[in-house]
Design a protein around this motif. Sequence first.
Motif, PDB file in Angstrom:
ATOM      1  N   PRO A  14      -0.825   1.232 -10.233  1.00 50.89           N
ATOM      2  CA  PRO A  14       0.441   1.634  -9.458  1.00 50.89           C
ATOM      3  C   PRO A  14       0.685   3.094 -10.101  1.00 50.89           C
ATOM      4  O   PRO A  14       1.374   3.888  -9.244  1.00 50.89           O
ATOM      5  CB  PRO A  14       1.679   0.762  -9.903  1.00 50.89           C
ATOM      6  CG  PRO A  14       1.083  -0.689 -10.397  1.00 50.89           C
ATOM      7  CD  PRO A  14      -0.307  -0.093 -11.088  1.00 50.89           C
ATOM      8  N   SER A  15       0.283   3.342 -11.360  1.00 50.81           N
ATOM      9  CA  SER A  15       0.423   4.815 -11.874  1.00 50.81           C
ATOM     10  C   SER A  15      -0.518   5.826 -11.324  1.00 50.81           C
ATOM     11  O   SER A  15      -0.144   6.888 -11.497  1.00 50.81           O
ATOM     12  CB  SER A  15       0.716   4.868 -13.543  1.00 50.81           C
ATOM     13  OG  SER A  15      -0.840   4.343 -13.850  1.00 50.81           O
ATOM     14  N   SER A  16      -1.480   5.244 -10.755  1.00 54.17           N
ATOM     15  CA  SER A  16      -2.599   6.220 -10.149  1.00 54.17           C
ATOM     16  C   SER A  16      -2.206   6.818  -8.849  1.00 54.17           C
ATOM     17  O   SER A  16      -1.935   6.180  -7.965  1.00 54.17           O
ATOM     18  CB  SER A  16      -3.968   5.685 -10.187  1.00 54.17           C
ATOM     19  OG  SER A  16      -4.812   6.403  -9.603  1.00 54.17           O
ATOM     20  N   GLN A  17      -2.186   8.105  -8.819  1.00 52.24           N
ATOM     21  CA  GLN A  17      -1.994   8.867  -7.588  1.00 52.24           C
ATOM     22  C   GLN A  17      -3.108   9.022  -6.609  1.00 52.24           C
ATOM     23  O   GLN A  17      -3.123   9.584  -5.603  1.00 52.24           O
ATOM     24  CB  GLN A  17      -1.176  10.069  -7.629  1.00 52.24           C
ATOM     25  CG  GLN A  17      -0.029   9.978  -8.266  1.00 52.24           C
ATOM     26  CD  GLN A  17       0.953   8.826  -7.434  1.00 52.24           C
ATOM     27  OE1 GLN A  17       1.291   9.176  -6.372  1.00 52.24           O
ATOM     28  NE2 GLN A  17       1.744   8.010  -8.422  1.00 52.24           N
ATOM     29  N   LYS A  22       9.604   8.278  -2.486  1.00 54.94           N
ATOM     30  CA  LYS A  22      10.221   7.125  -1.910  1.00 54.94           C
ATOM     31  C   LYS A  22      11.673   7.295  -1.172  1.00 54.94           C
ATOM     32  O   LYS A  22      12.420   8.147  -1.801  1.00 54.94           O
ATOM     33  CB  LYS A  22      10.330   6.143  -3.242  1.00 54.94           C
ATOM     34  CG  LYS A  22      11.143   4.782  -2.799  1.00 54.94           C
ATOM     35  CD  LYS A  22      10.968   3.820  -3.871  1.00 54.94           C
ATOM     36  CE  LYS A  22      11.334   2.400  -3.730  1.00 54.94           C
ATOM     37  NZ  LYS A  22      11.531   1.353  -4.571  1.00 54.94           N
ATOM     38  N   MET A  23      11.861   6.827  -0.087  1.00 53.65           N
ATOM     39  CA  MET A  23      12.902   6.869   0.510  1.00 53.65           C
ATOM     40  C   MET A  23      14.351   6.021   0.104  1.00 53.65           C
ATOM     41  O   MET A  23      13.962   4.988  -0.351  1.00 53.65           O
ATOM     42  CB  MET A  23      12.721   6.337   1.972  1.00 53.65           C
ATOM     43  CG  MET A  23      11.772   7.120   2.832  1.00 53.65           C
ATOM     44  SD  MET A  23      11.513   6.575   4.609  1.00 53.65           S
ATOM     45  CE  MET A  23      10.689   5.055   4.479  1.00 53.65           C
ATOM     46  N   ASN A  24      15.256   6.743   0.228  1.00 61.92           N
ATOM     47  CA  ASN A  24      16.510   6.013  -0.115  1.00 61.92           C
ATOM     48  C   ASN A  24      17.143   5.228   1.069  1.00 61.92           C
ATOM     49  O   ASN A  24      16.521   5.344   2.146  1.00 61.92           O
ATOM     50  CB  ASN A  24      17.654   7.022  -0.802  1.00 61.92           C
ATOM     51  CG  ASN A  24      17.984   8.192   0.303  1.00 61.92           C
ATOM     52  OD1 ASN A  24      17.699   8.120   1.500  1.00 61.92           O
ATOM     53  ND2 ASN A  24      18.293   9.477  -0.054  1.00 61.92           N
ATOM     54  N   CYS A  65       1.435   0.810  -1.743  1.00 61.94           N
ATOM     55  CA  CYS A  65       0.706   1.670  -1.207  1.00 61.94           C
ATOM     56  C   CYS A  65       1.898   2.971  -0.922  1.00 61.94           C
ATOM     57  O   CYS A  65       2.839   2.866  -0.071  1.00 61.94           O
ATOM     58  CB  CYS A  65       0.673   1.215   0.403  1.00 61.94           C
ATOM     59  SG  CYS A  65       0.098   2.432   1.611  1.00 61.94           S
ATOM     60  N   LYS A  66       1.970   3.948  -2.142  1.00 63.48           N
ATOM     61  CA  LYS A  66       2.917   4.877  -1.813  1.00 63.48           C
ATOM     62  C   LYS A  66       3.018   5.822  -0.652  1.00 63.48           C
ATOM     63  O   LYS A  66       3.986   6.344  -0.275  1.00 63.48           O
ATOM     64  CB  LYS A  66       2.545   5.765  -3.340  1.00 63.48           C
ATOM     65  CG  LYS A  66       2.842   5.081  -4.351  1.00 63.48           C
ATOM     66  CD  LYS A  66       4.087   4.794  -4.592  1.00 63.48           C
ATOM     67  CE  LYS A  66       4.247   4.233  -6.213  1.00 63.48           C
ATOM     68  NZ  LYS A  66       3.528   2.831  -6.467  1.00 63.48           N
ATOM     69  N   GLU A  67       1.588   5.771   0.022  1.00 62.65           N
ATOM     70  CA  GLU A  67       1.581   6.568   1.150  1.00 62.65           C
ATOM     71  C   GLU A  67       2.576   6.081   2.313  1.00 62.65           C
ATOM     72  O   GLU A  67       2.604   6.993   3.288  1.00 62.65           O
ATOM     73  CB  GLU A  67       0.185   6.848   1.565  1.00 62.65           C
ATOM     74  CG  GLU A  67      -0.643   7.164   0.571  1.00 62.65           C
ATOM     75  CD  GLU A  67      -1.130   6.048  -0.203  1.00 62.65           C
ATOM     76  OE1 GLU A  67      -2.261   5.303   0.017  1.00 62.65           O
ATOM     77  OE2 GLU A  67      -0.668   5.410  -1.326  1.00 62.65           O
ATOM     78  N   VAL A  68       3.015   4.997   2.060  1.00 63.40           N
ATOM     79  CA  VAL A  68       3.609   4.416   3.502  1.00 63.40           C
ATOM     80  C   VAL A  68       4.783   4.869   3.751  1.00 63.40           C
ATOM     81  O   VAL A  68       5.361   5.161   4.982  1.00 63.40           O
ATOM     82  CB  VAL A  68       4.012   2.775   2.997  1.00 63.40           C
ATOM     83  CG1 VAL A  68       5.192   2.859   2.054  1.00 63.40           C
ATOM     84  CG2 VAL A  68       4.342   2.217   4.493  1.00 63.40           C
ATOM     85  N   THR A  69       5.607   5.768   3.039  1.00 62.29           N
ATOM     86  CA  THR A  69       6.600   6.721   3.280  1.00 62.29           C
ATOM     87  C   THR A  69       6.358   7.809   4.444  1.00 62.29           C
ATOM     88  O   THR A  69       6.939   7.683   5.407  1.00 62.29           O
ATOM     89  CB  THR A  69       7.124   7.555   2.081  1.00 62.29           C
ATOM     90  OG1 THR A  69       7.390   6.636   1.066  1.00 62.29           O
ATOM     91  CG2 THR A  69       8.306   8.409   2.314  1.00 62.29           C
ATOM     92  N   LEU A  70       5.223   8.301   4.141  1.00 67.69           N
ATOM     93  CA  LEU A  70       4.762   9.323   5.330  1.00 67.69           C
ATOM     94  C   LEU A  70       4.229   8.773   6.396  1.00 67.69           C
ATOM     95  O   LEU A  70       4.510   9.058   7.524  1.00 67.69           O
ATOM     96  CB  LEU A  70       3.675  10.230   4.489  1.00 67.69           C
ATOM     97  CG  LEU A  70       2.988  11.258   5.636  1.00 67.69           C
ATOM     98  CD1 LEU A  70       4.376  12.302   5.706  1.00 67.69           C
ATOM     99  CD2 LEU A  70       1.769  11.940   4.771  1.00 67.69           C
TER     100      LEU A  70
END
Length: 363
Positions: free
Chosen positions: A28-31, A199-201, A282-287
């Motif tokens: 999870p820490s890897s971008q 990350k979205m609020n 999946c951090k990209e899900v925000t975009l």
Amino acid sequence: MITISLAIFLLLTAAFVFLEREREVIDPSSQSLSSGHNQMEMLVYVVFVVIAVMLVGFRTPGVDADSLQYIGVYYTMGSDKSELMEPSFALICSIAKFFDDVQVLFLVYALLAIPLKAYSIFRLSHFKMLSLMIWVAHFFLLQDMTQIRVAVATAIFLYALFDLIEGKKKKYLLLCLVAVFFHYSALVLLPLAFLGVKKMNVLWRVFLIAVPLVFYAMYFKGVNLVQLLPLGAFQEKVDAYENLRDKGLAGDEINIFNMLAMFRLLVYYTLLFMYDVVYERCKEVTLYLKIYCVSICCYVGLSFLPALAIRGSEVFAVIDVVAIPCMVYLVKPSWLMKTVLSVFAFGLFIMNIVLSRYVREFV
């Protein structure tokens, strides 16, 4: 030949969907989105690229919806009857005329779009085989086979997404300008550079929940956004679409509640309501969700001018290829959602062949 080849490839890819090593097990820490490439998956992509370039580049003219029109433009290019096209099209036509073979036109577009799109999807996707199935079942037929200029633009867009995710906005904007060189509709991709990827609020999520509902409400109220928007230089293109509609040469309405639109709406709200779960993996899900929202709103908000609504939304809708597979994160065991999405891909493929007739080999 095209239909049978793609159907067989879809079946084989479906088997790999369940053999695929899930890239969901990442640090999870890897971008980095490019780590952990699996050799088997890469081989499947390479095989598809080779097959796809051959199918598209050497297709029989008329087997799809647009190739005969492109050939007509090719032969009138430079004359008084020539249509206004992007500079890239004139350049590629010149290359084809140098070889005195119109087939070169389709081959060059295939070589530009398909390998780049495959590389971009492979680099972005968390579930590469599912992404490949969705691409083959829908966007390959719609864009790479039919809307060949849009295909190159969306390939560049997917490639540029990686830079946008990493915060390289200038590079993203530059790549989008290159996409405009291949299709003017890529201009709508430029504002995406200002969408945040953090990350979205709660406020952001409420906003994304509400916006599509507002657009549907305006549709029911009969609000025509096309008449309200200051289109400027695009007004001439809009007038042309309206003229075609009034002459009956373009449909005068679209069903914003069709099966694909409803499925996309289901995916959008499911990922949005389960945002925290998906974001962990999946951090990209925000975009992806923000782009998804723009695509849905374009389709509904511009529906009074169907050609514009479809073209506008489809440029953004290519995000489906990497966003829809994220649904796998929401169900355990994962093979259940993989099965659902594989069946969806097959159903979409059949619909595109039988109803939309993107390939016309048997009809």
